[in-house]
Enzyme design. Structure first.
Site, mmCIF file in Angstrom:
data_model
loop_
_atom_site.group_PDB
_atom_site.id
_atom_site.type_symbol
_atom_site.label_atom_id
_atom_site.label_comp_id
_atom_site.label_asym_id
_atom_site.label_seq_id
_atom_site.Cartn_x
_atom_site.Cartn_y
_atom_site.Cartn_z
ATOM 1 N N ARG A 35 0.822 -1.217 0.000
ATOM 2 C CA ARG A 35 0.000 0.000 0.000
ATOM 3 C C ARG A 35 0.854 1.265 0.000
ATOM 4 N NH1 ARG A 35 -4.954 -1.921 3.912
ATOM 5 N NH2 ARG A 35 -6.473 -2.190 2.260
ATOM 6 N N LYS A 200 -16.354 -14.853 6.245
ATOM 7 C CA LYS A 200 -17.785 -14.699 6.488
ATOM 8 C C LYS A 200 -18.619 -14.498 5.232
ATOM 9 C CE LYS A 200 -18.603 -12.297 10.626
ATOM 10 N NZ LYS A 200 -18.584 -10.917 11.144
ATOM 11 N N GLY A 353 -6.514 -5.848 0.450
ATOM 12 C CA GLY A 353 -5.252 -5.836 1.177
ATOM 13 C C GLY A 353 -4.859 -7.236 1.625
ATOM 14 N N GLY A 377 -12.482 -4.240 0.968
ATOM 15 C CA GLY A 377 -13.830 -3.775 1.314
ATOM 16 C C GLY A 377 -14.333 -2.779 0.286
HETATM 17 C C1 3PG Z 1 -8.423 -1.792 4.981
HETATM 18 O O1 3PG Z 1 -7.389 -2.221 5.498
HETATM 19 O O2 3PG Z 1 -9.323 -2.541 4.563
HETATM 20 C C2 3PG Z 1 -8.558 -0.312 4.772
HETATM 21 O O3 3PG Z 1 -7.386 0.349 5.115
HETATM 22 C C3 3PG Z 1 -9.729 0.197 5.576
HETATM 23 O O4 3PG Z 1 -9.526 -0.094 6.924
HETATM 24 P P1 3PG Z 1 -10.773 -0.363 7.863
HETATM 25 O O5 3PG Z 1 -11.431 -1.630 7.370
HETATM 26 O O6 3PG Z 1 -10.233 -0.483 9.256
HETATM 27 O O7 3PG Z 1 -11.709 0.822 7.715
HETATM 28 MG MG MG Z 2 -10.639 -4.148 5.383
#
Ligand code: 3PG
Ligand code: MG
Length: 398
Positions: A35, A200, A353, A377
């Site tokens: 990242r 999940k 990620g 996400g």
């Molecule tokens: C992630 O690692 O998915 C992003 O950096 C967002 O982080 P978060 O899910 O804690 O909001």
């Molecule tokens: Mg995440």
């Protein structure tokens, strides 16, 4: 959406860049700097234009409190190494250190602020509290660039409220990620295969629903796979199971059949008598998981089946591991899927990620895939058809 080129002359201007530098850490050691690397093009482009670059980002979920183990200090050091020049690090987010650090920047210099999530206003659900913090952040800069793709699905102050207060543009990472997502949703090349794994089902319901209208084939693995096996009427022993989702999954199976979408489930499973790399293991048929055992990976027949179902694709989107890849005995399913993607003659996208870290940990290189997304996400929510707050804020041309 405006780009950096639309921002005019940036010499001497303070530019606040929201990046996603949420990297996995082992103590202070960064175990995957993907990242940080993905954030470099925008930071470099701004510094080259003579901007005073103020990078802000989050790490983990410290929940509005200063917790030293979530400090971005190690990230500042790595960012400096990768940029090949020092990065000034502010030891707070909008306080004295941040103000002094920004004031000390010369044209082309780069600074990083401490973890945004040390401030309760960053993640607050209360618009006024978020807004008050956004005001303070906005005061540190003249212009805002949104480039933290992995966090654009979060309605957080630095993602959503700051661009409402400053002239803004999308950074190069956000633009590149959106371009790939467009190729996945607007007239994708077929066959279009989606591989979903991870723990999940409940995290993936929206995306499965939307993909039933888009993909030709959906391959299911990981912890969520056991809820699918249960929906087929099989016993799953001590495997992960979301009992309250079994009926929903049955509905998806019926809907998929109606629409001619193939849903592919595991035919054999690597089960273990404990959640441990030292556990006793055996391979069993998917409909014969013994009581007291838990599935921790797909089995060898399933690996072959999934590879066959992937290699003829023209478009592949993959999110989530097939098993507990962090433990060597349960990494082969995830490895087989990664391997199959590298053989595809078409667009392959690894989403997220965690999946990205998984393929790198298994020894694959970024170049073996069409695109490795920095946002799991975020890309799933895009594929669900949701409005992403960080994109909405950047698209607003005010
Ligand atoms: C992630 O690692 O998915 C992003 O950096 C967002 O982080 P978060 O899910 O804690 O909001
Ligand atoms: Mg995440």
């Amino acid at each position: 959406m405006k780009t950096i080129d639309d921002l005019g002359d940036l010499r001497g201007k303070r530019v606040l860049v929201r990046a996603d530098l949420n990297v996995p850490l082992d103590g202070e050691a960064i175990t995957d700097d993907g990242r940080i690397r993905a954030s470099l093009p925008t930071i470099r482009a701004l510094a080259d234009r003579g901007a005073r670059v103020v990078v802000c980002a989050h790490l983990g979920r410290p929940k509005g409190e200063v917790k030293p183990e979530f400090s971005l200090a190690p990230v500042a050091r790595r960012l400096g190494e990768l940029l090949g020049k020092p990065v000034a690090f502010a030891t707070d987010v909008v306080g004295e250190s941040a103000q002094a650090t920004v004031a000390g920047l010369a044209d082309g210099d780069v600074a990083l602020l401490e973890n945004l999530r040390f401030e309760p206003g960053e993640t607050s659900k209360d618009d006024a509290e978020r807004g008050a913090f956004a005001e303070k952040l906005a005061k540190l800069a003249d212009v805002y660039v949104g480039d933290g793709f992995g966090a654009v699905h979060r309605k957080h102050a630095s993602v959503y409220d700051v661009p409402k207060r400053l002239p803004h543009a999308a950074g190069q990472l956000v633009l590149a990620e959106l371009e790939v997502l467009r190729r996945l949703t607007e007239q994708p090349q077929r066959p279009y295969v989606v591989v979903l794994g991870g723990a999940k089902v409940s995290d993936k319901l929206g995306v499965i629903e939307n993909l039933l209208g888009l993909a030709d084939r959906i391959i299911i693995g990981g912890g969520m796979g056991y809820t699918f096996l249960k929906a087929h009427g099989y016993e799953v022993g001590k495997s992960l199971l979301e009992a309250d989702q079994v009926d929903t999954v049955r509905g998806y199976l019926a809907e998929a059949q109606k629409r001619g979408v193939e849903i592919v489930n595991a035919i054999d499973i690597m089960v273990a008598d404990d959640f441990s790399p030292e556990a006793n293991t055996q391979v069993v048929a998917a409909n014969a998981i013994p009581a007291g055992w838990q599935g921790l990976d797909i089995g060898p027949e399933t690996r072959k089946l999934y590879a066959d179902k992937i290699v003829d694709a023209k478009t592949v989107f993959w999110n989530g591991p097939m098993g507990v890849f962090e433990m060597a005995p349960f990494a082969e399913g995830t490895r087989a899927v990664a391997e199959a993607l590298t053989k595809v003659d078409g667009l392959t996208v690894v989403g997220g990620g965690d999946s990205a870290a998984a393929v790198r940990q298994l020894g694959f290189t970024d170049e073996q895939f069409g695109h490795i997304s920095t946002g799991g996400g975020a890309s799933l929510e895009y594929l669900e058809g949701k409005v992403l707050p960080g994109i909405e804020a950047l698209a607003d041309s005010a």
